[in-house]
Design a protein around this motif. Structure first.
Motif, PDB file in Angstrom:
ATOM      1  N   LEU A  72      -6.459   2.430   6.529  1.00 21.69           N
ATOM      2  CA  LEU A  72      -7.842   1.961   6.549  1.00 21.69           C
ATOM      3  C   LEU A  72      -8.184   1.512   7.961  1.00 21.69           C
ATOM      4  O   LEU A  72      -7.347   0.940   8.650  1.00 21.69           O
ATOM      5  N   SER A  99       0.838   2.786   4.832  1.00 24.36           N
ATOM      6  CA  SER A  99       1.560   2.377   6.043  1.00 24.36           C
ATOM      7  C   SER A  99       1.525   0.860   6.221  1.00 24.36           C
ATOM      8  O   SER A  99       2.178   0.324   7.106  1.00 24.36           O
ATOM      9  N   GLY A 100       0.699   0.185   5.444  1.00 26.00           N
ATOM     10  CA  GLY A 100       0.672  -1.285   5.485  1.00 26.00           C
ATOM     11  C   GLY A 100      -0.396  -1.885   6.389  1.00 26.00           C
ATOM     12  O   GLY A 100      -0.392  -3.092   6.629  1.00 26.00           O
ATOM     13  N   ALA A 101      -1.335  -1.066   6.868  1.00 23.51           N
ATOM     14  CA  ALA A 101      -2.373  -1.609   7.775  1.00 23.51           C
ATOM     15  C   ALA A 101      -3.225  -2.655   7.058  1.00 23.51           C
ATOM     16  O   ALA A 101      -3.384  -3.784   7.525  1.00 23.51           O
ATOM     17  N   LEU A 102      -3.749  -2.282   5.894  1.00 26.00           N
ATOM     18  CA  LEU A 102      -4.576  -3.219   5.124  1.00 26.00           C
ATOM     19  C   LEU A 102      -3.751  -4.444   4.728  1.00 26.00           C
ATOM     20  O   LEU A 102      -4.235  -5.579   4.802  1.00 26.00           O
ATOM     21  N   GLU A 120       3.409   0.248  -4.102  1.00 27.85           N
ATOM     22  CA  GLU A 120       3.389   1.617  -3.563  1.00 27.85           C
ATOM     23  C   GLU A 120       4.235   2.470  -4.493  1.00 27.85           C
ATOM     24  O   GLU A 120       5.316   2.053  -4.904  1.00 27.85           O
ATOM     25  N   LYS A 121       3.748   3.658  -4.831  1.00 27.28           N
ATOM     26  CA  LYS A 121       4.553   4.450  -5.769  1.00 27.28           C
ATOM     27  C   LYS A 121       5.607   5.304  -5.061  1.00 27.28           C
ATOM     28  O   LYS A 121       6.542   5.754  -5.700  1.00 27.28           O
ATOM     29  N   PHE A 125       7.419   5.746   1.645  1.00 26.83           N
ATOM     30  CA  PHE A 125       6.285   5.114   2.341  1.00 26.83           C
ATOM     31  C   PHE A 125       6.507   3.605   2.409  1.00 26.83           C
ATOM     32  O   PHE A 125       6.219   2.959   3.411  1.00 26.83           O
ATOM     33  N   GLY A 173       5.794   0.864  -7.640  1.00 30.09           N
ATOM     34  CA  GLY A 173       5.189   0.936  -8.967  1.00 30.09           C
ATOM     35  C   GLY A 173       3.892   1.709  -8.931  1.00 30.09           C
ATOM     36  O   GLY A 173       3.257   1.836  -7.879  1.00 30.09           O
ATOM     37  N   ASP A 174       3.529   2.219 -10.095  1.00 26.41           N
ATOM     38  CA  ASP A 174       2.277   2.968 -10.245  1.00 26.41           C
ATOM     39  C   ASP A 174       1.277   2.046 -10.955  1.00 26.41           C
ATOM     40  O   ASP A 174       1.441   1.743 -12.142  1.00 26.41           O
ATOM     41  N   VAL A 175       0.274   1.604 -10.227  1.00 26.21           N
ATOM     42  CA  VAL A 175      -0.662   0.624 -10.804  1.00 26.21           C
ATOM     43  C   VAL A 175      -1.591   1.217 -11.878  1.00 26.21           C
ATOM     44  O   VAL A 175      -2.281   0.467 -12.556  1.00 26.21           O
ATOM     45  N   ASP A 190      -6.641   1.075  -2.557  1.00 26.95           N
ATOM     46  CA  ASP A 190      -6.881   2.217  -1.679  1.00 26.95           C
ATOM     47  C   ASP A 190      -6.005   3.342  -2.207  1.00 26.95           C
ATOM     48  O   ASP A 190      -4.896   3.566  -1.734  1.00 26.95           O
TER      49      ASP A 190
HETATM   50  C1  LIG Z   1      -4.487   6.105   1.686  1.00 20.87           C
HETATM   51  S1  LIG Z   1      -2.945   5.416   1.395  1.00 20.87           S
HETATM   52  C2  LIG Z   1      -3.130   3.683   1.641  1.00 20.87           C
HETATM   53  C3  LIG Z   1      -3.204   3.285   3.083  1.00 20.87           C
HETATM   54  C4  LIG Z   1      -3.163   1.795   3.301  1.00 20.87           C
HETATM   55  N1  LIG Z   1      -4.328   1.130   2.738  1.00 20.87           N
HETATM   56  C5  LIG Z   1      -3.057   1.462   4.779  1.00 20.87           C
HETATM   57  O1  LIG Z   1      -4.014   0.869   5.332  1.00 20.87           O
HETATM   58  O2  LIG Z   1      -2.026   1.765   5.393  1.00 20.87           O
HETATM   59  C6  LIG Z   1      -2.786   5.530  -0.345  1.00 20.87           C
HETATM   60  C7  LIG Z   1      -1.401   5.138  -0.822  1.00 20.87           C
HETATM   61  O3  LIG Z   1      -1.455   4.857  -2.225  1.00 20.87           O
HETATM   62  C8  LIG Z   1      -0.286   5.325  -2.836  1.00 20.87           C
HETATM   63  N2  LIG Z   1      -0.649   5.471  -4.253  1.00 20.87           N
HETATM   64  C9  LIG Z   1      -1.449   6.419  -4.787  1.00 20.87           C
HETATM   65  N3  LIG Z   1      -1.609   6.197  -6.114  1.00 20.87           N
HETATM   66  C10 LIG Z   1      -0.889   5.082  -6.407  1.00 20.87           C
HETATM   67  C11 LIG Z   1      -0.655   4.348  -7.615  1.00 20.87           C
HETATM   68  N4  LIG Z   1      -1.201   4.748  -8.753  1.00 20.87           N
HETATM   69  N5  LIG Z   1       0.125   3.233  -7.568  1.00 20.87           N
HETATM   70  C12 LIG Z   1       0.682   2.835  -6.384  1.00 20.87           C
HETATM   71  N6  LIG Z   1       0.498   3.507  -5.216  1.00 20.87           N
HETATM   72  C13 LIG Z   1      -0.284   4.600  -5.217  1.00 20.87           C
HETATM   73  C14 LIG Z   1       0.033   6.592  -2.094  1.00 20.87           C
HETATM   74  O4  LIG Z   1       1.389   6.972  -2.230  1.00 20.87           O
HETATM   75  C15 LIG Z   1      -0.354   6.224  -0.662  1.00 20.87           C
HETATM   76  O5  LIG Z   1       0.743   5.712   0.035  1.00 20.87           O
END
Ligand SMILES: C[S@@+](CC[C@H](N)C(=O)[O-])C[C@H]1O[C@@H](n2cnc3c(N)ncnc32)[C@H](O)[C@@H]1O
Length: 280
Positions: A72, A99-102, A120-121, A125, A173-175, A190
């Motif tokens: 982001l 990547s952990g920016a947010l 993070e799933k 990452f 985990g998958d939210v 995000d």
């Molecule tokens: C666009 S990136 C996020 C970037 C982050 N906000 C940053 O600023 O670095 C989306 C991330 O969400 C993860 N993701 C997608 N669906 C997910 C879910 N249901 N549960 C957990 N993580 C998920 C993806 O693997 C990806 O690493």
């Protein structure tokens, strides 16, 4: 500042994030001796060029950090934090970590008395994000990622604890399958399908002050998210796009930069519905 790095800025404005303990640094402008030097001084290279030795900001850390996915941008992060009014002491659940920016900005917003639980799933990452969070002083060196590690890896009991916020918990985990936390102040999503997380967010959020923000690149995704939020009783729902134009100020004149980022994503914010009062 509680960063694990120091920063050198050369005469051209080029920035170098370097290890706090590094004693010599070199580039095409020469070699600088950093032994015994603290941030806040100007150091000269052997070729006579000046370098500023300063503390990096979180902005510098995020700009230079390793990326696995698109992060982001500060303009969008700023809007999320300010619009949700995220403040010291709050508990934030975030997904996905990417990547952990947010995460870095959220953790700094909630401070030492708050915490960020970031899901993070994809383990690969999460591991890269852990390094970035470590540099920003938000997780300890090789801190356990829940769902991936049994315990903190490479624990060095003799190492001195450096200053840091250390308020981030990483989870695999998958939210869309659920959020384990309860009584959460803020949820920030995000990921591509926030509508699948909305029912879980509703359960996890504190009913007096729970807020949510979602970020998606396509309008269709934003529409689907708003529909899900409405269906689950969320209120005060707003969707935004944030455009930023840099202004160039020079001797010739003042004008907007000819380049700008045309599009990143749509941010939707909302509040969770309070509970019905129990009739006695
Ligand atoms: C666009 S990136 C996020 C970037 C982050 N906000 C940053 O600023 O670095 C989306 C991330 O969400 C993860 N993701 C997608 N669906 C997910 C879910 N249901 N549960 C957990 N993580 C998920 C993806 O693997 C990806 O690493």
């Amino acid at each position: 500042m509680m960063m694990k790095k120091k920063m050198l800025v050369d005469e051209r404005g080029k920035k170098y994030l370097i290890d706090k303990k590094l004693e010599r640094f070199g580039n095409d402008l020469g070699v600088v001796d950093l032994k015994g030097k603290k941030e806040g001084v100007i150091v000269k290279s052997h070729k006579g060029h000046e370098f500023y030795l300063v503390e990096p900001t979180i902005y510098d850390i995020v700009k230079k950090m390793k990326r696995t996915v698109t992060t982001l941008l500060p303009k969008d992060i700023g809007l999320i934090i300010t619009h949700l009014g995220i403040r010291e002491g709050e508990t934030v659940v975030e997904a996905g970590t990417g990547s952990g920016a947010l995460t870095i900005y959220l953790a700094n917003a909630v401070g030492k008395t708050g915490k960020v639980i970031t899901y993070e799933k994809r383990p690969e990452f999460a591991k890269v994000a852990r390094k970035n969070l470590e540099i920003a002083g938000l997780v300890r060196k090789n801190q356990k990622i829940i769902g991936l590690d049994e315990r903190d890896v490479d624990e060095d009991e003799n190492s001195e604890e450096e200053e840091g916020l250390y308020n981030v918990i990483q989870k695999i985990g998958d939210v869309t399958k659920g959020i384990e936390e309860k009584d959460v102040d803020v949820i920030v999503l995000d990921l591509p399908d926030p509508w699948n997380v909305v029912p879980h967010a509703k359960k996890a959020l504190n009913k007096a002050r729970g807020r949510i923000a979602t970020y998606v690149p396509y309008i269709e995704q934003a529409k689907k998210t708003v529909e899900a939020l409405k269906e689950h009783g969320f209120f005060d729902i707003h969707t935004y796009e944030c455009l930023v134009r840099e202004i160039e100020i020079s001797e010739k004149g003042v004008r907007p930069s000819t380049r700008m980022i045309g599009h990143t994503g749509y941010i939707t914010v909302a509040r969770v519905k309070p509970e019905e009062e129990n009739e006695e």
